[in-house]
Design a protein around this motif. Sequence first.
Motif, PDB file in Angstrom:
ATOM      1  N   LYS A  26       0.728  -1.146  -0.063  1.00  0.00           N
ATOM      2  CA  LYS A  26       0.036  -0.226   0.136  1.00  0.00           C
ATOM      3  C   LYS A  26       0.875   1.352  -0.031  1.00  0.00           C
ATOM      4  CE  LYS A  26      -3.933  -2.065   2.474  1.00  0.00           C
ATOM      5  NZ  LYS A  26      -4.671  -2.129   3.501  1.00  0.00           N
ATOM      6  N   GLN A  27       2.159   1.180   0.566  1.00  0.00           N
ATOM      7  CA  GLN A  27       2.868   2.444   0.765  1.00  0.00           C
ATOM      8  C   GLN A  27       3.408   2.656  -0.580  1.00  0.00           C
ATOM      9  OE1 GLN A  27       3.175  -0.593   2.436  1.00  0.00           O
ATOM     10  NE2 GLN A  27       4.293  -0.057   4.339  1.00  0.00           N
ATOM     11  N   MET A  28       3.796   1.544  -1.538  1.00  0.00           N
ATOM     12  CA  MET A  28       4.232   1.983  -2.773  1.00  0.00           C
ATOM     13  C   MET A  28       3.193   2.305  -3.611  1.00  0.00           C
ATOM     14  SD  MET A  28       7.493   1.830  -2.774  1.00  0.00           S
ATOM     15  CE  MET A  28       7.695   1.738  -4.749  1.00  0.00           C
ATOM     16  N   GLU A  29       2.158   1.913  -3.442  1.00  0.00           N
ATOM     17  CA  GLU A  29       0.725   2.192  -4.271  1.00  0.00           C
ATOM     18  C   GLU A  29       0.389   3.613  -4.101  1.00  0.00           C
ATOM     19  OE1 GLU A  29      -4.073   0.964  -4.536  1.00  0.00           O
ATOM     20  OE2 GLU A  29      -2.519  -0.379  -3.532  1.00  0.00           O
ATOM     21  N   LYS A  30       0.570   4.147  -2.918  1.00  0.00           N
ATOM     22  CA  LYS A  30       0.220   5.748  -2.596  1.00  0.00           C
ATOM     23  C   LYS A  30       1.332   6.689  -3.192  1.00  0.00           C
ATOM     24  CE  LYS A  30      -2.329   4.925   1.643  1.00  0.00           C
ATOM     25  NZ  LYS A  30      -2.256   5.006   3.189  1.00  0.00           N
ATOM     26  N   LEU A  31       2.491   5.789  -3.091  1.00  0.00           N
ATOM     27  CA  LEU A  31       3.613   6.519  -3.692  1.00  0.00           C
ATOM     28  C   LEU A  31       3.556   6.936  -5.471  1.00  0.00           C
ATOM     29  CD1 LEU A  31       7.424   6.549  -2.947  1.00  0.00           C
ATOM     30  CD2 LEU A  31       6.715   6.332  -5.151  1.00  0.00           C
ATOM     31  N   ILE A  32       3.239   5.932  -5.955  1.00  0.00           N
ATOM     32  CA  ILE A  32       2.975   5.748  -7.373  1.00  0.00           C
ATOM     33  C   ILE A  32       1.875   6.544  -7.963  1.00  0.00           C
ATOM     34  CG2 ILE A  32       2.643   4.301  -9.364  1.00  0.00           C
ATOM     35  CD1 ILE A  32       5.383   4.180  -8.003  1.00  0.00           C
TER      36      ILE A  32
END
Length: 574
Positions: free
Chosen positions: A267-273
Motif C-alpha cells: 500500500k505504501q508504494m501504491e500511494k507513492l506511485i
Amino acid sequence: MNKIVDNFANEKIQIFNEENFEQVKTMILDKVDYVVLIRNNTPIKIFPVEKGKIAEELCITHFLVGKENMEIDLEKYKGEIYLVMGNNDEIKGVVTFKEIICYLKNALKAIEREFELVKTDLEAFMACSEDLACITDGTGRKVRISSSAERIYGLKPEDFIGKNVAELEKNGVYFPSATKIAIEEKRKVTVIQKTKTGKKLLVTAIPFFDEKNNIKRIVSISKDITDEEKLKAELKETKALLKKYEEELTSLRAVHIKSSELIYRSKQMEKLIELVNRVAPTDSTILIYGETGVGKEVLAKYIHNISRSGNPFIKINCGAIPENLLEAELFGYEKGAFTGARSEGKPGLIEVADKGTLLLDEISELPLSLQVKLLRVLQEKEFIRVGGIKPIKVDVRIIAASNKDLRELVKERKFRQDLYYRLNVVPVTIPPLRERVQDIPILAYHFLNMYNEKYGRSKQLTNEVMEVFMKYPWPGNVRELENVIERIVIISENDQITKKDLPGELLNQEETNHSFGVHVSRLMPLKEATALVEYQLIKQAIEECGSSYKAAEILGVDQSTIIRKLKKYESMFL
C-alpha cells in the motif's frame, strides 16, 4: 313458563318477519334477558342472553340447536315459535322458525359473497408474486398453487390440484418435499429443493393447526435461487483462482516486466506511485529520498518514461566523481580549457540530456561551488561550459536523489538553501524494503526469473526460503535482495532452492529473530518505533500460538484489542 304461555295467549304480540327481523336482533342484544322456545303452546327450552353476545351468534347457537342443515320442511315446524322476552318477563315479540331460516340464508349469501372476495384477493396475491405459493391440506394434498408453477416445474397449476406431495416427490417432480417434512415433524421447515427442470428452490413450509393440534393447512413459499447458486459457485471458483494467482503472484507477472517498470504490491508504494503519476507528466523538479538500494534510479526512469520517453535518460553519481572532474562532467568544456582537455572540447551530461532527463544521484555530495551553477540551470535553463563564455540553452528535466536529509545539511551550511528549495518542489520518499514486506515475494520472483533467463537455469524458491526472506530486515534493500537471488541462482546445486543455499547473514538473522522476534533496524521517532515493536510482537504471538485468542491471552489483552491493533499497524507498516 306457564305464565309466559298465558301472557302469550292474552297479549297482542308483534310477529317478526323477514322485513323487520333486524329489530329482534337489537332487542336480543340490548334489552332482552332470554329467548323461550315454544312448541304447541308448551315452553320447551329457555335460552339466556349473555351480555355482549351478538345476535347472529345467538341465532346460530340457540335458535337452531340440533338442526344439522338449512334445507328443512318448514311446514313440519309450524307450531314452533320463539318468544323474545324482556327483563320483566314481558313478551317483546315472536319470531317463527321460518323467519329465522330465511334470515340465516340471507346471511349465508353475504358470507359467500365475502368469501368470493377473499378468494379473488388470494388468487391475485398468488398470481402477482414471482415466488411460488402453494396451499395443501393436512394430508399433503394440494388445494391451491400459483401460476408460476408452470415456469418453475414445467407443469400447469391444474396438474397439481388434488395431487399429494409424496406422489409428486416419488415421480421426481421435485425433491425433497418441504411440505411432507413439515407434516411429519409438525413444524416450520426450510429446505433447498431441486426440480425435474433443473432449477434450485429455497422452500419454506409452514403448518397451521386446529384447536386439537391437528394440521389443517400447510402454506409453502418457494423462491427460485438457481441463478444465485450459480453466482455463488462462480464466486467460489473466482476466489479459488484469485488465491492461486496470489500464491503465484510474480512468477506469472514478472516475465513481462520491463527493467524500467516498477514492481510493487504494498500500500505504501501504491500511494507513492499515485503521487508520482500525477506529477510525472509535468516538468516539475522531483527530489527522491530513500536509503541506499531502495530503487531511486528505477523510480527516476519510471518518471522519465512517462514524461520524456524516447529522449535521453542520463544519470550521474555526484559522490562518485572527484570534485575537480565533476564540473567538466556536468557542464562540459571548450577546447583548450585545461591541460589534458580534448582539443575539440566536450559536451557535459546536462547538454547530452537535452530534451530528456538528468538524474543527479547523491545530490548531497555536490560541492558548494557547483551548486551555484546547477541553480542557474534550474532557474534559467542555461549553462556555460568550462572555459567558455557563451550560454547554452537546454530543455532538461532534473531529478535529484539523496539518502540524506537535505534540510539538515542546509542547517549545517553544507547545502545551499536556495538550491534546496529549487530541488524540493515535489519530494517523494521510497520506504525501505523492511517496511513494505509485501513487496518481497514479487521482487524475489522477478529477480529469480531474470537470472534464470540470464544464466539458463530453472531454479525455484521453496516456501522455507520465502519465510526467511520475509523475516530478514534487508539493510541493503532491493539491491541486496537482487544480489542474494543472483548468488543463489548461480551457486545452488539443485533446482529447488532451500535454506542451506542461503547466505550466512540471512540464516544468522533468522536465529536472532527466533530468539527475540522483534527488531528496529533504523532510527525513527520513538512513537513509531514503539508501534513497530508492538506490531512485530503481536505477529510473533499469533504465529507461535496459532490464533488471535491465544495470542491475546499470552500478551494479557483482549482479543478485540489484538485485532484492532493488527489492522491499525498493517495500514502503517504494510
